[in-house]
Design a protein around this motif. Structure first.
Motif, short mmCIF file in Angstrom:
data_model
loop_
_atom_site.label_atom_id
_atom_site.label_comp_id
_atom_site.label_asym_id
_atom_site.label_seq_id
_atom_site.Cartn_x
_atom_site.Cartn_y
_atom_site.Cartn_z
N THR A 1 -14.20 12.12 0.29
CA THR A 1 -14.24 13.37 1.06
C THR A 1 -15.05 13.19 2.32
O THR A 1 -15.91 12.31 2.41
CB THR A 1 -14.87 14.52 0.23
OG1 THR A 1 -16.19 14.13 -0.17
CG2 THR A 1 -14.03 14.86 -0.98
N ALA A 2 -14.77 14.03 3.32
CA ALA A 2 -15.65 14.16 4.47
C ALA A 2 -16.82 15.03 4.04
O ALA A 2 -16.61 16.19 3.64
CB ALA A 2 -14.91 14.78 5.65
N LEU A 3 -18.02 14.52 4.08
CA LEU A 3 -19.14 15.19 3.45
C LEU A 3 -19.41 16.56 4.05
O LEU A 3 -19.66 17.53 3.33
CB LEU A 3 -20.39 14.31 3.55
CG LEU A 3 -21.64 14.83 2.85
CD1 LEU A 3 -21.38 15.02 1.36
CD2 LEU A 3 -22.81 13.87 3.07
N ALA A 4 -19.37 16.68 5.36
CA ALA A 4 -19.75 17.94 6.02
C ALA A 4 -18.74 19.05 5.78
O ALA A 4 -19.10 20.23 5.74
CB ALA A 4 -19.94 17.71 7.52
N THR A 5 -17.46 18.70 5.61
CA THR A 5 -16.41 19.73 5.50
C THR A 5 -15.79 19.82 4.11
O THR A 5 -15.14 20.82 3.78
CB THR A 5 -15.29 19.45 6.51
OG1 THR A 5 -14.64 18.21 6.17
CG2 THR A 5 -15.84 19.37 7.93
N GLY A 6 -15.94 18.78 3.31
CA GLY A 6 -15.32 18.76 1.99
C GLY A 6 -13.86 18.34 1.99
O GLY A 6 -13.21 18.32 0.93
N GLU A 7 -13.30 18.01 3.15
CA GLU A 7 -11.90 17.59 3.22
C GLU A 7 -11.66 16.35 2.37
O GLU A 7 -12.39 15.35 2.47
CB GLU A 7 -11.51 17.31 4.67
CG GLU A 7 -10.07 16.84 4.83
CD GLU A 7 -9.75 16.38 6.25
OE1 GLU A 7 -8.64 15.86 6.45
OE2 GLU A 7 -10.61 16.54 7.14
N VAL A 50 -22.44 11.28 14.02
CA VAL A 50 -22.10 10.32 12.96
C VAL A 50 -21.37 11.09 11.86
O VAL A 50 -21.91 12.06 11.32
CB VAL A 50 -23.36 9.64 12.39
CG1 VAL A 50 -23.01 8.80 11.17
CG2 VAL A 50 -24.04 8.77 13.45
N THR A 51 -20.17 10.67 11.53
CA THR A 51 -19.38 11.29 10.47
C THR A 51 -19.66 10.57 9.16
O THR A 51 -19.62 9.33 9.10
CB THR A 51 -17.88 11.20 10.79
OG1 THR A 51 -17.64 11.85 12.05
CG2 THR A 51 -17.06 11.87 9.70
N VAL A 52 -19.93 11.33 8.11
CA VAL A 52 -20.26 10.73 6.81
C VAL A 52 -19.11 10.99 5.85
O VAL A 52 -18.65 12.12 5.68
CB VAL A 52 -21.57 11.30 6.25
CG1 VAL A 52 -21.87 10.67 4.88
CG2 VAL A 52 -22.72 11.07 7.21
N LEU A 53 -18.64 9.92 5.19
CA LEU A 53 -17.62 10.00 4.15
C LEU A 53 -18.25 9.70 2.80
O LEU A 53 -19.00 8.73 2.67
CB LEU A 53 -16.49 8.99 4.43
CG LEU A 53 -15.88 9.00 5.84
CD1 LEU A 53 -14.73 8.00 5.90
CD2 LEU A 53 -15.43 10.39 6.23
#
Length: 421
Positions: free
Chosen positions: A366-372, A401-404
């Motif tokens: 998932t994309a941590l910030a959005t839950g996608e 920085v995008t966190v997965l």
């Protein structure tokens, strides 16, 4: 040495260099040591150090919003000026400045009200004390530190009795700090001008922990501290054991109004991710003005870093060092149970995110910030060599920085071999 567990979980600290040097915006202590400013002119700043805007509760609220879990304030720098009303010297802000009061008690109380651990910086050396430059360093190969009158006496003019008086002064001030303010952390500096034997560091550690047994001591104690403290750049190879990167918001530790070269939030976030990905903490330098204000430029950067941490807190707090270099193009962290891998993607996500050498099966990404929820697959591999995990990028990426979050079927297991064939 047993480390207090809060330190590894803290991830971010604030390093406050505050002292009389903020009046003229000169380098703390080093400006007179190196001859850039005459000593008398440097000390004349005492007459204009007011602390009129000092609001430690506002400081503490800002630091809490930044995501910090601890702070360190310069109780005494190399210049010898104490921020508390020490009984061992009149060179302190309570007696010698218009501030006219102890500045440490309000600081410690305010930080604790916000749940922040309290650190105090203390310089072993004291370039203002009359008995300090009384003993030469035992290593004669260090001329850079032996030819300055603030540091060493001329050859043949050593005075061991004066050095003993200085050590009594040194221990006396430290005892005041520990018994009077009960810090969670003592952050030492200035050990380099004498050897471990001359400082009697082993005995000092024992004395301090006898006063407060759960206190952390940083590594600038000639091998008798609890963790290492690299400065100004993330180590390429992370140190063994606990460590902390000391890092300024601009190019100075203390307040310097001419220094407008503040680091962008994007660099601060990336540096923070790289630091915690290597198992360290970031100790971020802030330089209040002589009045005690934190400038808008510095405050805004703390706010920006804090906003990113809140979006990605699961990848920050309660994590340990992530993948070694080579498995992923960027930093990473692991949950403490090592079952969730957090990939910190520092560059634009154009095609896919790749992870090499991951033995585990992946349950979900998932994309941590959005839950996608993100599509993923593993390609290639041969016998015991795992294939490459490919993750589709999220629809919405982070500005910095995008966190997965990669959920694994067990504790993370990595292939570290040279391949087949």
């Amino acid at each position: 040495m047993t480390m207090q567990p809060w330190f590894a979980d803290a991830k971010l600290g604030i390093f406050l260099h505050w002292g009389v040097y903020a009046v003229d915006g000169v380098a703390e202590s080093w400006s007179f040591y190196g001859g850039d400013v005459p000593y008398d002119r440097y000390m004349a700043q005492l007459d204009r150090f007011t602390a009129t805007d000092y609001d430690p509760d506002a400081w503490a609220r800002l630091f809490a919003r930044s995501g910090a879990r601890y702070t360190v304030l310069t109780a005494k720098h190399h210049d010898g000026v104490a921020l508390w009303d020490t009984r061992h010297s009149d060179l302190n802000v309570a007696e010698r400045t218009p501030a006219g009061r102890d500045l440490l008690a309000p600081y410690t109380e305010a930080m604790r009200r916000q749940g922040l651990k309290v650190g105090l910086y203390f310089s072993h050396l004291d370039w203002s004390h009359p008995d300090y430059a009384s003993l030469r360093h035992e290593d004669p190969t260090r001329p850079w530190m032996t030819d300055n009158p603030y540091t060493m006496p001329p050859q043949g003019q050593e005075d061991p009795e004066r050095w003993e008086r200085f050590l009594a002064f040194h221990r006396g001030q430290l005892s005041e700090l520990v018994t009077g303010y009960e810090p969670d952390l003592l952050w030492f500096d200035g050990q380099w001008e004498r050897t471990e034997r001359q400082w009697r560091m082993r005995e000092l550690r024992e004395e301090l922990l006898a006063l407060k047994g759960d206190m952390i001591l940083n590594g600038r104690m000639h091998g008798h501290g609890d963790y290492t403290t690299p400065e100004q750049g993330v180590p390429i190879t992370p140190p063994d054991g606990p460590w902390e990167l000391c890092y300024t918001l601009n190019n100075n530790w203390g307040h310097n109004p001419q220094d407008r070269d503040h680091k962008p939030v994007s660099l601060l976030v990336r540096t923070f991710a790289e630091t915690i990905g290597g198992g360290g903490n970031l100790l971020l330098g802030v330089g209040p003005t002589a009045e005690g204000a934190i400038t808008p430029e510095q405050a805004s950067r703390l706010e920006g870093l804090g906003a990113w941490i809140r979006r990605n807190k699961d990848a920050v707090y309660g994590t340990v060092a992530g993948l070694p270099l080579g498995h992923h193009y960027g930093p990473s962290t692991l949950s403490k149970d090592r079952r969730t891998l957090y990939l910190h993607c520092v560059d634009g996500l154009r095609d896919f995110v790749a992870v090499r050498g991951l033995v585990n099966q992946v349950k979900r990404v998932t994309a941590l910030a959005t839950g996608e929820v993100l599509a993923h697959r593993t390609l290639g591999g041969f016998k015991e060599v795992p294939g490459v995990l490919l993750i589709e990028p999220p629809a919405e990426t982070d500005r910095y920085v995008t966190v997965l979050a990669v959920e694994l079927d067990g504790e993370a297991e990595l292939y570290r071999g040279g391949g087949c064939g």
